[in-house]
Write a protein that holds these residues in place. Structure first.
Motif, PDB file in Angstrom:
ATOM      1  N   THR A  94      31.849  43.675  54.579  1.00  0.00           N
ATOM      2  CA  THR A  94      32.767  44.090  53.520  1.00  0.00           C
ATOM      3  C   THR A  94      32.043  44.396  52.230  1.00  0.00           C
ATOM      4  N   ARG A  95      31.153  43.479  51.832  1.00  0.00           N
ATOM      5  CA  ARG A  95      30.505  43.592  50.528  1.00  0.00           C
ATOM      6  C   ARG A  95      29.350  44.584  50.511  1.00  0.00           C
ATOM      7  N   THR A  98      30.736  48.408  53.878  1.00  0.00           N
ATOM      8  CA  THR A  98      31.913  49.179  53.465  1.00  0.00           C
ATOM      9  C   THR A  98      31.745  49.712  52.046  1.00  0.00           C
ATOM     10  N   SER A  99      31.241  48.857  51.149  1.00  0.00           N
ATOM     11  CA  SER A  99      31.057  49.269  49.767  1.00  0.00           C
ATOM     12  C   SER A  99      30.067  50.425  49.654  1.00  0.00           C
ATOM     13  N   ARG A 102      31.518  53.749  51.039  1.00  0.00           N
ATOM     14  CA  ARG A 102      32.428  54.410  50.096  1.00  0.00           C
ATOM     15  C   ARG A 102      31.649  55.014  48.926  1.00  0.00           C
ATOM     16  N   SER A 103      30.634  54.295  48.465  1.00  0.00           N
ATOM     17  CA  SER A 103      29.810  54.829  47.382  1.00  0.00           C
ATOM     18  C   SER A 103      29.104  56.102  47.811  1.00  0.00           C
ATOM     19  N   SER A 132      24.273  52.838  54.548  1.00  0.00           N
ATOM     20  CA  SER A 132      25.185  51.693  54.584  1.00  0.00           C
ATOM     21  C   SER A 132      24.958  50.805  55.801  1.00  0.00           C
ATOM     22  N   ASN A 193      34.371  45.944  44.477  1.00  0.00           N
ATOM     23  CA  ASN A 193      33.175  45.510  45.195  1.00  0.00           C
ATOM     24  C   ASN A 193      31.901  46.174  44.681  1.00  0.00           C
ATOM     25  N   GLU A 195      31.435  49.295  43.905  1.00  0.00           N
ATOM     26  CA  GLU A 195      31.209  50.641  44.415  1.00  0.00           C
ATOM     27  C   GLU A 195      30.920  51.593  43.254  1.00  0.00           C
TER      28      GLU A 195
END
Length: 339
Positions: A94-95, A98-99, A102-103, A132, A193, A195
């Protein structure tokens, strides 16, 4: 998002190692200054026909094979992680994964989209290069103490070295085109998070040495004039609503309202955001704009002023504010607080 010069020798060694894993000999390397240059360049010693089809990279032998190897690597690494590290894996996924994903979508992927002229089919190959997933497993090694098998660890390290050493790359059987990294990359932090997204209020958000650049306003890719020379006439001619909004924010809503000579229809205290005011202006072509202040505080402690276009038949700012939420004026007036 590094803007350091590419480490060409290290990148070529890592990519050659990945070629070897895929069952191919090391390629010749052709370096280009930007993703746009990669799309327009026929590498020396190749026929033009052989370099066509960048829209279908996943069907090329090398990208397809490397995609398969990465999918298999993920399964093998996940199998080792699940044994005693499940909760930590979910937290890091998650940290970190995913972050960063999205970035990347809001920053480093944008030059690829523009170089492809934004109308082509997306390719799994670019997702395979996205840092990622590499960062996810690397964080598990560093933060959770996961020990991967030697072969899987070696493969992961090759991908990590390539990601740290150069920009995007496009592998063919006997030649690999590799892009240098940008010399400018300007972003802002957003979301919970950490991002990031592209944003530069006074110049390109991304720029390469050959002049290929990207302008962006709070994560929205915009024409250069929005950042460098916004004016009311250009805004009025712009058909893209998001670009128009960004250009107005670049000028500032009070300044735009004054320059465009918008007529104030009515103002009222905002019941959904105590202490602030809603202002409804007549705009153009049966359209009105509701000027409001964000209910949520920005990272710098300020509240962003923004405008929302609403139908021209709405008679007052409370009704207009309710319309944006799908509520009546009475329902909006009863909100405890909007966001």
């Amino acid at each position: 998002m590094s803007t350091l010069p590419a480490d060409r020798r290290t990148a070529e060694e890592a990519i050659s190692g990945l070629y070897h894993l895929a069952g191919f000999p090391p390629p010749r390397f052709h370096w280009v200054t930007s993703p746009a240059a990669a799309m327009a360049t026929v590498p020396p010693g190749t026929r033009p026909r052989s370099w066509k089809g960048l829209d279908h990279l996943s069907k090329w032998p090398l990208p397809a094979r490397l995609n398969e190897l990465v999918q298999r690597l993920w399964l093998q690494l996940d199998a080792q992680v699940r044994w005693g590290h499940g909760p930590m894996d979910e937290l890091i996924k998650t940290r970190v994964r995913t972050s960063l994903s999205r970035s990347a979508e809001r920053s480093v992927f944008i030059p690829i989209v523009l170089a492809h002229d934004a109308g082509t089919n997306w390719s799994r190959w670019y997702n395979t290069q996205c840092v990622s997933w590499i960062a996810h497993y690397d964080a598990l090694r560093r933060a959770a103490g996961v020990v991967f098998a030697t072969e899987q660890s070696r493969q992961l390290e090759l991908w990590a070295i390539a990601a740290r050493s150069c920009g995007w790359w496009w592998p063919q059987r006997d030649i690999c085109v590799v892009s240098d990294r940008p010399v400018t990359m300007r972003t802002e932090v957003w979301g919970g998070n950490g991002e990031v997204r592209l944003h530069a209020p006074d110049g390109p958000a991304i720029r390469y040495t050959d002049g290929f650049d990207v302008h962006a306003w709070h994560g929205i890719q915009v024409p250069s004039w929005v950042i460098t020379d916004p004016d009311v006439q250009r805004i009025d001619r712009e058909t893209n609503i998001e670009v128009r909004r960004c250009a107005i924010e670049r000028i500032g809503w009070p300044s735009y309202i004054e320059q465009a000579r918008l007529w104030l229809i009515a103002s009222a205290p905002d019941p959904g955001n105590p202490g602030t005011e809603l202002r409804l202006y007549d705009m153009r072509k049966d359209t009105r704009v509701l000027l409001a202040i964000n209910g949520s505080v920005e990272r710098d402690g300020t509240r962003r002023q923004y405008g929302l276009t609403v139908p021209g038949y709405l008679p007052d700012p409370i009704t207009a504010a309710g319309w944006t939420y799908g509520l009546s004026a009475e329902q909006y007036s009863q909100l405890a607080r909007r966001t």
